[in-house]
Enzyme design. Sequence first.
Site, PDB file in Angstrom:
ATOM      1  N   LYS A 194       0.854  -1.197   0.000  1.00 19.93           N
ATOM      2  CA  LYS A 194       0.000   0.000   0.000  1.00 19.93           C
ATOM      3  C   LYS A 194       0.887   1.243   0.000  1.00 19.93           C
ATOM      4  O   LYS A 194       1.590   1.514   0.979  1.00 19.93           O
ATOM      5  CB  LYS A 194      -0.900   0.040   1.249  1.00 19.93           C
ATOM      6  CG  LYS A 194      -1.934   1.163   1.150  1.00 19.93           C
ATOM      7  CD  LYS A 194      -2.548   1.555   2.475  1.00 19.93           C
ATOM      8  CE  LYS A 194      -2.044   2.857   3.009  1.00 19.93           C
ATOM      9  NZ  LYS A 194      -2.199   4.026   2.147  1.00 19.93           N
ATOM     10  N   GLU A 268      10.292   2.184  10.249  1.00 20.49           N
ATOM     11  CA  GLU A 268      11.241   3.286  10.016  1.00 20.49           C
ATOM     12  C   GLU A 268      10.466   4.587  10.136  1.00 20.49           C
ATOM     13  O   GLU A 268       9.596   4.874   9.324  1.00 20.49           O
ATOM     14  CB  GLU A 268      11.897   3.139   8.645  1.00 20.49           C
ATOM     15  CG  GLU A 268      12.780   1.907   8.514  1.00 20.49           C
ATOM     16  CD  GLU A 268      13.851   1.813   9.591  1.00 20.49           C
ATOM     17  OE1 GLU A 268      14.233   2.841  10.170  1.00 20.49           O
ATOM     18  OE2 GLU A 268      14.292   0.687   9.887  1.00 20.49           O
ATOM     19  N   CYS A 302      13.250  12.181   6.004  1.00 22.13           N
ATOM     20  CA  CYS A 302      13.255  11.718   7.404  1.00 22.13           C
ATOM     21  C   CYS A 302      14.598  11.988   8.057  1.00 22.13           C
ATOM     22  O   CYS A 302      14.689  12.204   9.254  1.00 22.13           O
ATOM     23  CB  CYS A 302      12.926  10.234   7.466  1.00 22.13           C
ATOM     24  SG  CYS A 302      13.999   9.240   6.425  1.00 22.13           S
ATOM     25  N   GLU A 402       9.155  16.856  15.361  1.00 27.08           N
ATOM     26  CA  GLU A 402       9.463  16.738  13.935  1.00 27.08           C
ATOM     27  C   GLU A 402       8.548  17.676  13.150  1.00 27.08           C
ATOM     28  O   GLU A 402       7.326  17.624  13.308  1.00 27.08           O
ATOM     29  CB  GLU A 402       9.258  15.300  13.453  1.00 27.08           C
ATOM     30  CG  GLU A 402       9.674  15.139  12.005  1.00 27.08           C
ATOM     31  CD  GLU A 402       9.439  13.743  11.433  1.00 27.08           C
ATOM     32  OE1 GLU A 402       8.339  13.202  11.616  1.00 27.08           O
ATOM     33  OE2 GLU A 402      10.357  13.207  10.803  1.00 27.08           O
TER      34      GLU A 402
HETATM   35  P1  NAP Z   1       2.247   8.618   7.664  1.00 23.84           P
HETATM   36  O1  NAP Z   1       1.118   9.578   7.719  1.00 23.84           O
HETATM   37  O2  NAP Z   1       2.597   7.880   8.896  1.00 23.84           O
HETATM   38  O3  NAP Z   1       1.881   7.606   6.483  1.00 23.84           O
HETATM   39  C1  NAP Z   1       2.804   6.658   5.983  1.00 23.84           C
HETATM   40  C2  NAP Z   1       2.053   5.526   5.311  1.00 23.84           C
HETATM   41  O4  NAP Z   1       1.366   4.783   6.305  1.00 23.84           O
HETATM   42  C3  NAP Z   1       0.981   5.965   4.325  1.00 23.84           C
HETATM   43  O5  NAP Z   1       0.886   5.003   3.294  1.00 23.84           O
HETATM   44  C4  NAP Z   1      -0.279   5.952   5.169  1.00 23.84           C
HETATM   45  O6  NAP Z   1      -1.448   5.811   4.413  1.00 23.84           O
HETATM   46  C5  NAP Z   1      -0.007   4.711   6.013  1.00 23.84           C
HETATM   47  N1  NAP Z   1      -0.670   4.627   7.303  1.00 23.84           N
HETATM   48  C6  NAP Z   1      -0.850   5.606   8.214  1.00 23.84           C
HETATM   49  N2  NAP Z   1      -1.474   5.112   9.304  1.00 23.84           N
HETATM   50  C7  NAP Z   1      -1.661   3.787   9.088  1.00 23.84           C
HETATM   51  C8  NAP Z   1      -2.281   2.731   9.827  1.00 23.84           C
HETATM   52  N3  NAP Z   1      -2.814   2.928  11.027  1.00 23.84           N
HETATM   53  N4  NAP Z   1      -2.318   1.496   9.287  1.00 23.84           N
HETATM   54  C9  NAP Z   1      -1.776   1.264   8.066  1.00 23.84           C
HETATM   55  N5  NAP Z   1      -1.218   2.233   7.305  1.00 23.84           N
HETATM   56  C10 NAP Z   1      -1.146   3.469   7.817  1.00 23.84           C
HETATM   57  O7  NAP Z   1       3.582   9.349   7.161  1.00 23.84           O
HETATM   58  P2  NAP Z   1       3.783  10.301   5.909  1.00 23.84           P
HETATM   59  O8  NAP Z   1       3.163  11.630   6.209  1.00 23.84           O
HETATM   60  O9  NAP Z   1       3.383   9.606   4.663  1.00 23.84           O
HETATM   61  O10 NAP Z   1       5.375  10.433   5.878  1.00 23.84           O
HETATM   62  C11 NAP Z   1       6.083  11.325   6.667  1.00 23.84           C
HETATM   63  C12 NAP Z   1       6.678  10.614   7.876  1.00 23.84           C
HETATM   64  O11 NAP Z   1       7.459   9.512   7.425  1.00 23.84           O
HETATM   65  C13 NAP Z   1       7.636  11.490   8.663  1.00 23.84           C
HETATM   66  O12 NAP Z   1       7.403  11.291  10.041  1.00 23.84           O
HETATM   67  C14 NAP Z   1       9.015  10.952   8.266  1.00 23.84           C
HETATM   68  O13 NAP Z   1      10.021  11.165   9.232  1.00 23.84           O
HETATM   69  C15 NAP Z   1       8.718   9.508   8.083  1.00 23.84           C
HETATM   70  N6  NAP Z   1       9.719   8.880   7.220  1.00 23.84           N
HETATM   71  C16 NAP Z   1      10.613   8.044   7.806  1.00 23.84           C
HETATM   72  C17 NAP Z   1      11.597   7.453   7.025  1.00 23.84           C
HETATM   73  C18 NAP Z   1      12.602   6.511   7.636  1.00 23.84           C
HETATM   74  O14 NAP Z   1      13.227   5.767   6.882  1.00 23.84           O
HETATM   75  N7  NAP Z   1      12.778   6.523   8.935  1.00 23.84           N
HETATM   76  C19 NAP Z   1      11.660   7.708   5.643  1.00 23.84           C
HETATM   77  C20 NAP Z   1      10.715   8.577   5.097  1.00 23.84           C
HETATM   78  C21 NAP Z   1       9.738   9.159   5.886  1.00 23.84           C
HETATM   79  P3  NAP Z   1      -2.258   7.100   3.859  1.00 23.84           P
HETATM   80  O15 NAP Z   1      -1.336   7.810   2.937  1.00 23.84           O
HETATM   81  O16 NAP Z   1      -3.426   6.508   3.183  1.00 23.84           O
HETATM   82  O17 NAP Z   1      -2.616   7.928   5.065  1.00 23.84           O
END
Ligand code: NAP
Length: 501
Positions: A194, A268, A302, A402
Amino acid sequence: MVHTHPRAQPPRSPVSAGQRNGEFKNLVNGEWIESKTGACFDNINPADTSDVVGRFQASSAEDAHEAVRAASAAFETWKRTPISARARILHHAAEYLEDHASRFAEELTREQGKSLNLSKDEFLRSAQTLRFYAVEGQSLTGETFPNDDPDMTVYTQREPLGVVSIITPWNFPVSIPARKIAPALITGNTVVFKPSSDAPLSGYRLAEALVEAGLPKGVLNFITGSAADVGAAITEPAVIRAVSFTGSTAAGEHIHRSVAFTTRTQMELGGKNPLIVMEDADLDKAVDLAIKGGLSLAGQACTGTSRVLVMASIKAEFTAKLVTKVKALKIGAGLTSGMDMGPLATAKQLETVKRYIEYGKREATLLCGGEHLSGGIYDRGYYVSPAIFADVTQEMRIAREEIFGPVIAIIEVSGYADAISKANDTEYGLSAAIVTSNPRYINDFAQDIQSGTVKINRTTTGNLINAPFGGLKQSSTSTFRESGRTGLEFYTQTKTVYRGC
Ligand code: NAP
């Protein structure tokens, strides 16, 4: 007389069976299908919100269950497929991504906002990732154990887990999926993938590449839809043996707590990454590292630099140089060449970043930027000018939380010990960097800093395909690292075999 010509082979085209009139379908059990909901959502260009990049399936839990069933049914055969055949598919998919990299890069820029060069690099890096795992996965071995019985051999053997779910964010919409899907497939797992609802097209292209490369039906299933609608269905059933997730700490923690007892997780998550500038640093280099680490991708990496800890003795000079360079940055659409920074990726990102800029204005001193840009092309997208805050102290929200945007907090430090103490005073531990030529600081930093990635005279951003990647503290779960050879371990389990004659 009628001349007949052999029918020319159609050129390999990026228009796949799953794509029609701007609508992109799910991939379930080898078929490109519509969601049972009959509804779609729009994928919007953040540089020009009138540009709908594509319409994607607004899937339901029922669609997700079907994808999980398809992955489950495909597992036994895929697991037994010769590893060289699995590797060949990854190589062919890599070739497909390389062949279409220019066109796919344009789509990535339209859906996410980063520059065309970065988008093309991301597709090529994803192809390289597929090739890396095609090779590396073929030499994953077990161990043998000496024992006293000459008639017995004891060894471990690795096997795939089964169905794994892969959930990814919008900031690297193809390279993060590639670094999860490739090790999952080469080790014989089947996948439900997904992508982020905010940038699903690049993930779709990766799925398409694998289908074009000959991946058997059901081995990879691609479904789009909101986390609220499909999240639980692809994480909570016990048939899902592992969830590899990249995204926010809040979502990662929720998933980690809600999966079945027997489901492995790899999370991650977020970061609040520091760059320490010591008194002996080359200040021009330090400024470049702060800008590259903090503002490329509009601060939406990130591993992006969000805190710069600067020695008091050089703070004024460093800050003046930084502000001069940041003010000169060109901000515009990723499709326009020569731009230094693009838009924020979503309307939600814009609101979050603006909110933190307001906190910063109340808590600290804004030196430049922080405006929601308007007029001309800016009216069409989510543009802010990069904000530099000075006089930031540890308890402030802009120092602790963050932001995930183009906001840099400058924190004064009195010496190495103070810098380490402040750098470590965070719940996160993803990436950290120091700028110095002092061998004592260099040596100590790698030991003292609480961070999964440690950079010396380099940006906090960027990591190799062949080296492990992951954070400490709340930036990851303390389970399995991604990337490199280590990335294969998450997707395999070990059996210990005692073989007599
Ligand atoms: P997010 O809101 O947590 O969403 C990430 C993914 O997870 C999306 O596909 C989202 O779907 C899905 N998702 C959210 N809640 C879920 C749940 N309860 N069950 C299953 N899937 C779920 O994060 P984002 O806004 O896309 O990305 C930004 C964040 O990612 C930042 O905090 C950044 O630091 C982190 N990040 C970390 C890394 C690393 O390697 N550590 C790399 C890149 C980004 P939807 O889009 O449909 O909501």
